[in-house]
Design a protein around this motif. Structure first.
Motif, PDB file in Angstrom:
ATOM      1  N   ALA A 966       0.836  -1.206   0.000  1.00  0.00           N
ATOM      2  CA  ALA A 966       0.000   0.000   0.000  1.00  0.00           C
ATOM      3  C   ALA A 966       0.868   1.252   0.000  1.00  0.00           C
ATOM      4  CB  ALA A 966      -0.946  -0.012   1.194  1.00  0.00           C
ATOM      5  N   THR A 967       1.968   1.204   0.742  1.00  0.00           N
ATOM      6  CA  THR A 967       2.893   2.349   0.758  1.00  0.00           C
ATOM      7  C   THR A 967       3.503   2.566  -0.620  1.00  0.00           C
ATOM      8  OG1 THR A 967       3.420   1.856   3.066  1.00  0.00           O
ATOM      9  CG2 THR A 967       4.950   3.295   1.874  1.00  0.00           C
ATOM     10  N   ALA A 968       3.898   1.459  -1.264  1.00  0.00           N
ATOM     11  CA  ALA A 968       4.456   1.558  -2.615  1.00  0.00           C
ATOM     12  C   ALA A 968       3.429   2.134  -3.579  1.00  0.00           C
ATOM     13  CB  ALA A 968       4.921   0.186  -3.087  1.00  0.00           C
ATOM     14  N   LEU A 969       2.176   1.709  -3.442  1.00  0.00           N
ATOM     15  CA  LEU A 969       1.132   2.217  -4.320  1.00  0.00           C
ATOM     16  C   LEU A 969       0.924   3.716  -4.108  1.00  0.00           C
ATOM     17  CD1 LEU A 969      -1.156   1.788  -6.360  1.00  0.00           C
ATOM     18  CD2 LEU A 969      -2.646   1.157  -4.446  1.00  0.00           C
ATOM     19  N   HIS A 970       0.939   4.147  -2.855  1.00  0.00           N
ATOM     20  CA  HIS A 970       0.760   5.577  -2.553  1.00  0.00           C
ATOM     21  C   HIS A 970       1.890   6.400  -3.186  1.00  0.00           C
ATOM     22  CE1 HIS A 970      -0.390   9.189  -0.366  1.00  0.00           C
ATOM     23  NE2 HIS A 970       0.902   9.313   0.000  1.00  0.00           N
ATOM     24  N   PHE A 971       3.125   5.886  -3.070  1.00  0.00           N
ATOM     25  CA  PHE A 971       4.267   6.591  -3.664  1.00  0.00           C
ATOM     26  C   PHE A 971       4.139   6.669  -5.178  1.00  0.00           C
ATOM     27  CE2 PHE A 971       8.399   6.086  -5.810  1.00  0.00           C
ATOM     28  CZ  PHE A 971       9.014   7.278  -5.434  1.00  0.00           C
ATOM     29  N   ALA A 972       3.791   5.540  -5.794  1.00  0.00           N
ATOM     30  CA  ALA A 972       3.666   5.513  -7.247  1.00  0.00           C
ATOM     31  C   ALA A 972       2.600   6.477  -7.727  1.00  0.00           C
ATOM     32  CB  ALA A 972       3.339   4.089  -7.718  1.00  0.00           C
ATOM     33  N   ARG A 973       1.445   6.453  -7.034  1.00  0.00           N
ATOM     34  CA  ARG A 973       0.346   7.314  -7.464  1.00  0.00           C
ATOM     35  C   ARG A 973       0.743   8.784  -7.372  1.00  0.00           C
ATOM     36  NH1 ARG A 973      -4.507   5.488  -4.382  1.00  0.00           N
ATOM     37  NH2 ARG A 973      -4.602   3.878  -5.987  1.00  0.00           N
ATOM     38  N   ALA A 974       1.422   9.170  -6.283  1.00  0.00           N
ATOM     39  CA  ALA A 974       1.838  10.571  -6.109  1.00  0.00           C
ATOM     40  C   ALA A 974       2.833  10.978  -7.195  1.00  0.00           C
ATOM     41  CB  ALA A 974       2.448  10.754  -4.718  1.00  0.00           C
ATOM     42  N   GLU A 975       3.785  10.091  -7.505  1.00  0.00           N
ATOM     43  CA  GLU A 975       4.786  10.414  -8.527  1.00  0.00           C
ATOM     44  C   GLU A 975       4.169  10.475  -9.921  1.00  0.00           C
ATOM     45  OE1 GLU A 975       8.645  10.830  -8.067  1.00  0.00           O
ATOM     46  OE2 GLU A 975       7.205  11.759  -6.694  1.00  0.00           O
ATOM     47  N   PHE A 976       3.254   9.563 -10.211  1.00  0.00           N
ATOM     48  CA  PHE A 976       2.594   9.599 -11.516  1.00  0.00           C
ATOM     49  C   PHE A 976       1.825  10.903 -11.688  1.00  0.00           C
ATOM     50  CE2 PHE A 976       2.190   4.666 -11.412  1.00  0.00           C
ATOM     51  CZ  PHE A 976       3.511   4.543 -11.823  1.00  0.00           C
ATOM     52  N   SER A 977       1.182  11.331 -10.642  1.00  0.00           N
ATOM     53  CA  SER A 977       0.418  12.579 -10.699  1.00  0.00           C
ATOM     54  C   SER A 977       1.353  13.760 -10.893  1.00  0.00           C
ATOM     55  CB  SER A 977      -0.413  12.728  -9.425  1.00  0.00           C
ATOM     56  OG  SER A 977      -1.159  13.931  -9.467  1.00  0.00           O
ATOM     57  N   ARG A 978       2.472  13.768 -10.155  1.00  0.00           N
ATOM     58  CA  ARG A 978       3.424  14.890 -10.250  1.00  0.00           C
ATOM     59  C   ARG A 978       4.031  15.002 -11.640  1.00  0.00           C
ATOM     60  NH1 ARG A 978       8.888  15.440  -9.934  1.00  0.00           N
ATOM     61  NH2 ARG A 978       9.244  13.244  -9.447  1.00  0.00           N
ATOM     62  N   MET A 979       4.346  13.868 -12.263  1.00  0.00           N
ATOM     63  CA  MET A 979       5.039  13.890 -13.555  1.00  0.00           C
ATOM     64  C   MET A 979       4.101  13.805 -14.749  1.00  0.00           C
ATOM     65  SD  MET A 979       8.472  11.580 -12.815  1.00  0.00           S
ATOM     66  CE  MET A 979       7.694  10.300 -11.823  1.00  0.00           C
ATOM     67  N   GLY A 980       2.789  13.740 -14.478  1.00  0.00           N
ATOM     68  CA  GLY A 980       1.843  13.662 -15.595  1.00  0.00           C
ATOM     69  C   GLY A 980       1.889  12.346 -16.324  1.00  0.00           C
TER      70      GLY A 980
END
Length: 992
Positions: A966-980
């Motif tokens: 779940a932590t990995a998913l949260h990190f991935a989602r935040a980074e995907f959003s930041r980088m478009g």
């Protein structure tokens, strides 16, 4: 105005002929000579001679010489026949059987097992001179007689070895062992050959093709509809004769068989189908096709009395009995009679065919006569063999149909070779098939003339041999001019214009036809031109090439086209100084036009010509420096499409430069070595050459080269993922190139490529917005230009879009890279465009064709030694295959991607490790999966790649290896959003 006759070609000392050679020798003859009395041995040799002299002519051969117990026979003299290979093999089998039946005179040892021969068969171009008492009936000069003799030496007792060159498709008429490669003494490359065991139960060429494996049946939709309409009319009570007419290999028999299969399976009413064929071979008998039909009726249910009468009829009344039988059958039920190769029918068969048609027409019987035949020269028959039939002229396959055939025969052949196959084959299915086999054997490129196997050459030369002498001379002259023939040049050399009867007759015989470009003719099939050219005598060719060069130089014309033509004809005439000058000029012009393949071809021709120039002390140094200069321009043409062969040329140039001792030459050859190595993905070695170029350029004060080197070094450091060192060098290069971009096209190209490299580095670091701004600046001068640099920029732009998960935009950019790469014949950009577009389609919608398209693109690059960032392809393949669960194939491409790390190509490394983690998780190996994910993070950190870190976190969440998913998913989602990274962000929704 009186028409001029076709030209007489210059005389040569001998005749250059395409011959099939049979070399036979008695096995164990040396030992026999020791225990046999001389008189007995002489009697045995006389018996052998009698067999040779009786059997060889029976099969259409001519004995060239008999020496002791050995014999050399030739097939194809004085006239080449397309079945000469078959005739030679039939003769060999009959000779072997006859010799086994001989009993030597006199007492025999207890362990004597009988007489046997050992034989070799090969075909090729031979120079035939008159013989004498020492040399035999002919003196045969060339490799072919030697190879036939070597095959005979290699054959064991009672064994016939035949080269694939001599038999080709006709090997299917015989029972053979598997094809094998034989290394013969005195021959550099292995020879493909067969052990011929005996005759096969095959009567016609189509059956032989079935044994070999039929090529794909493509196209012919309109012709099939016409045949089906004719069948419907026949079933309705009409008598029709439909004749399919086309040259050899165009597919008449294949279409007929497809139609007959349809008639058997899909006809609304039952019809009785009869098949017969004609042949030119010696075993042909009068009424052959009809007798074949009669034999196939053996055991026919409810047979009419006329069947028995026909079977028992004497030869004199056989035609009447056959006619009566076929009429009775037609009165019972509709009949479909197919006769193949009607051009070889005997007079009795043709007469019976016309009588049958007339009788059925009078009675109104349901009969469809279908014949397949080749057009014959008007000089051969007073009227056509299919005179009176409704003729369907079968054209060559269209461009689209040819492309489909090539794709099915050679699915992984690269698009450039596929285009060469289509151009060379001219829509002839047989030629397409053979050229595809040749391309598969050749690997990187299809060499003109390489596919002209002797059996195929015999097919073409037999057609040339049937032409009237004036037309034969004219077509040989046209072949020397080239595949495309300017009408003015043909007329200047022969006096024959486009409307001359001999020229029009050649068009009617499918040799040459008007080109799309006005004022030009073209060979219908490039392979035909190559065969005719090769069979024309060397001295004749060289004399004509000299005359052509003179006419071209006097005429003038478009400079670029003139240089290319003059380079070709000068080289063929052994005028090496002129060949080198014109090839250099043609290469420079092609390079300026971004025609990279033509530029490479011309520069290589110039280098070859230089090898023949004088090598005195002064001339030698001048020639060496000129060789280096041409090699460097070759390097420029290789930037967007390099191969290992190109790298070898540059390495030789570096050796010459070091021998010359001029530091400026050394610096520039090292520079081009680094750049071509970079294009091939050999980053580590290229960095070494770039450092050597910098050091030498600094020592000799080559400021122009020093100004170019920052861009090259920056690109190499970027390829090695040394981004901290790459970006300052690229920024320095861009600043310098901007000030010079308006001065030359070369500087504009250099600026755009440096910008492109900076853009993909920014993209890899996750700075996507900045990356796209830099891409836009790089692309602006070339967008829509069709230049090679446009393909390269769009290819990298597609890769950055893939990193960002913008699948549709990635596919659009990749399509441009593929299309432009194909136009400029840059294999690297063409292949990478296809692979990137396919991976985008896979990520967007799991396109089922994506895997094969990436595999194809990877296969295209393999013969050239791969290419820059080749780990991309293997990473994409590993990702697709691991998702599909194809464990073995996925592991292979994981290993291939990681192997690229040896050349510091880590661009696909993280993707490969993620695929390995997915495979480990599928089999429950959690510890190994975690290890691979850790390695994937390390591969991303090596490049300081934020997008790789985010995707690795996503895969970790998808695999759910532990509670931290779940932590990995949260990190991935935040980074995907930041980088478009939109496409990847959508994937996270399935894990919520």
């Amino acid at each position: 105005m009186t028409e001029s006759p076709a030209p007489a070609l210059p005389n040569a000392t001998g005749q250059r002929r395409l011959l099939t050679l049979l070399f036979v020798d008695l096995s164990g003859s040396t030992a026999m000579a020791e225990w046999m009395e001389a008189e007995h041995y002489a009697a045995m040799l006389a018996g052998l001679r009698d067999l040779y002299e009786r059997i060889v002519p029976h099969h259409g051969g001519v004995i060239a010489r008999i020496q002791g117990d050995g014999m050399l026979a030739v097939f194809g003299h004085p006239d080449v026949r397309e079945d000469d290979g078959r005739r030679a093999t039939e003769a060999a089998l009959e000779l072997h059987a006859a010799v086994r039946g001989l009993r030597p005179p006199g007492p025999l040892p207890a362990d004597f097992r009988g007489l046997t021969l050992h034989s070799g068969i090969h075909a090729g171009i031979v120079l035939v001179n008159d013989g004498d008492q020492m040399r035999g009936r002919f003196e045969l000069l060339g490799n072919a007689p030697n190879i036939a003799a070597r095959l005979s030496e290699a054959a064991r007792a009672d064994e016939v070895l035949a080269s694939e060159e001599s038999l080709g498709l006709q090997s299917q008429f015989f029972e053979t062992g598997p094809r094998f490669n034989l290394q013969l003494r005195g021959r550099a490359t292995p020879l493909a050959a067969y052990r011929v065991v005996g005759r096969a139960q095959v009567g016609r060429r189509f059956d032989a093709s079935v044994r070999r494996g039929l090529s794909p049946f493509v196209g012919r939709e309109s012709e099939m509809l016409m045949l089906q309409a004719a069948l419907a009319r026949a079933l309705g009570g009409q008598t029709l004769w439909v004749g399919l007419r086309a040259g050899a290999g165009v597919g008449k028999t294949r279409l007929s068989e497809e139609f007959l299969r349809h008639a058997e399976d899909h006809a609304d009413r039952p019809c009785h189908i009869h098949r017969g064929y004609c042949e030119s071979y010696l075993s042909a008998e009068p009424l052959q096709p009809f007798l074949q039909m009669l034999r196939s009726m053996e055991g026919m249910p409810e047979a009419p009395p006329e069947l028995l009468a026909a079977q028992q009829s004497a030869p004199a009344g056989r035609a009447e009995a056959l006619l009566a039988l076929l009429l009775v059958l037609a009165r019972r039920t509709p009949q479909l009679i197919f006769i193949d190769d009607l051009q070889w029918a005997d007079d009795a068969s043709l007469h019976l065919l016309h009588r049958l048609r007339a009788a059925c027409t009078r009675e109104g019987l349901p009969l469809l006569l279908l014949s397949a035949s080749r057009p014959l020269p008007l000089t051969e028959l007073p009227r056509a063999h299919d005179d009176g039939a409704e003729i369907i002229e079968l054209p060559p396959l269209s461009e689209g149909e040819s492309a489909r055939a090539v794709q099915q025969l050679a699915p992984q052949v690269d698009p450039f070779i596929a285009a060469e196959v289509r151009r060379h084959a001219g829509g002839n299915p047989l030629f397409i098939e053979e050229l595809c086999h040749a391309a598969a054997d050749a690997g990187e490129q299809l060499v003109e003339g390489q596919s002209s196997a002797a059996w195929l050459a015999a097919l073409v030369e037999s057609r040339v041999g049937r032409l009237p002498p004036d037309q034969a001379r004219l077509v040989r002259l046209a072949a020397v001019i080239g595949n495309v023939i300017p009408v003015w040049l043909l007329e200047a050399l022969s006096g024959c214009g486009e409307q001359h009867p001999a020229v029009r007759a050649l068009a009617g015989q499918d040799f040459i036809f008007p080109d799309q470009s006005p004022g030009h003719l073209r060979f219908k099939h490039g392979i035909t031109r190559d065969i005719i050219y090769e069979a024309t005598g060397l001295h004749e060719r060289q004399a004509l090439h000299r005359r052509i060069s003179t006419e071209l130089a006097a005429r003038g014309g478009p400079e670029g086209q003139l240089h290319e033509q003059l380079a070709y004809h000068a080289a063929a005439a052994n005028d090496w100084p002129a060949a080198g000058l014109h090839a250099e000029a043609a290469g420079d012009q092609a390079l300026a036009a971004s025609a990279l393949d033509r530029a490479k071809r011309q520069f290589r021709a110039a280098l070859a010509a230089l090898e023949f120039l004088p090598d005195g002390e002064d001339q030698g140094r001048g020639r060496r420096r000129r060789w280096i200069a041409v090699a460097q321009r070759l390097g420029m043409a290789c930037v967007f499409d390099a191969s290992k062969d190109d790298l070898r040329v540059l390495k030789h140039a570096a050796v010459l430069a070091h021998a010359d001792g001029d530091p400026a030459l050394v610096a520039r050859t090292e520079y081009w070595l680094s750049y071509v190595g970079y294009a091939l993905g050999e980053t580590r070695d290229s960095l070494r050459h770039a450092r050597a170029a910098v050091e030498t350029a600094q020592a000799c004060g080559d400021h122009a080269l020093l100004a170019q080197l920052p861009g090259t070094v920056g690109q190499l450091q970027a390829a090695a993922a040394n981004y901290a060192e790459a970006l300052p060098m690229l920024d320095l290069a861009i600043a310098r190139q901007r000030t010079r971009a308006s001065k030359s096209a070369v500087n504009r190209i250099g600026l755009s490529f440096s910008l492109c490299c900076r853009a993909y580095v920014l993209g890899d670091q996750g700075h996507f917005e900045q990356a796209h701004e830099v891409f836009a600046e790089a692309l602006a001068p070339f967008d829509g230009s069709g230049h090679a640099v446009e393909a390269s920029i769009q290819g990298w732009r597609a890769a950055v879009f893939l990193w960002q998960g913008r699948w549709a935009e990635a596919s659009a950019s990749a399509a441009v890279a593929h299309r432009v790469g194909a136009q400029v014949r840059s294999m690297f950009t063409c292949a990478m465009g296809q692979a990137a577009g396919a991976y985008g389609a896979w990520m967007a919608a799991a396109d089922p064709s994506a895997l094969q398209r990436v595999l194809d693109a990877t296969a295209w690059l393999a013969p050239r030694g791969g290419g820059l960032y080749n780990s991309f392809n293997h990473g994409w393949l590993a990702d697709i295959l691991s998702t599909q669960g194809q464990v073995g194939a996925a592991r292979h491409h994981v290993a291939m991607a990681l192997r690229r790390g040896r050349q510091q190509d880590w661009i696909g490394g993280a993707m490969a490790y993620r695929a390995a983690a997915r495979l480990a998780a599928k089999v429950g190996d959690t510890a190994q999966a975690r290890r691979y994910l850790s390695l994937a993070r390390g591969a991303g950190e090596l490049r300081n790649s934020d997008h790789e870190a985010a995707v690795t976190a996503l895969v970790e969440a998808e695999l759910r290896l532990d509670a931290g998913w779940a932590t990995a998913l949260h990190f991935a989602r935040a980074e995907f959003s930041r980088m478009g990274m939109t496409g990847f962000l959508q994937r996270t929704q399935a894990l919520s």
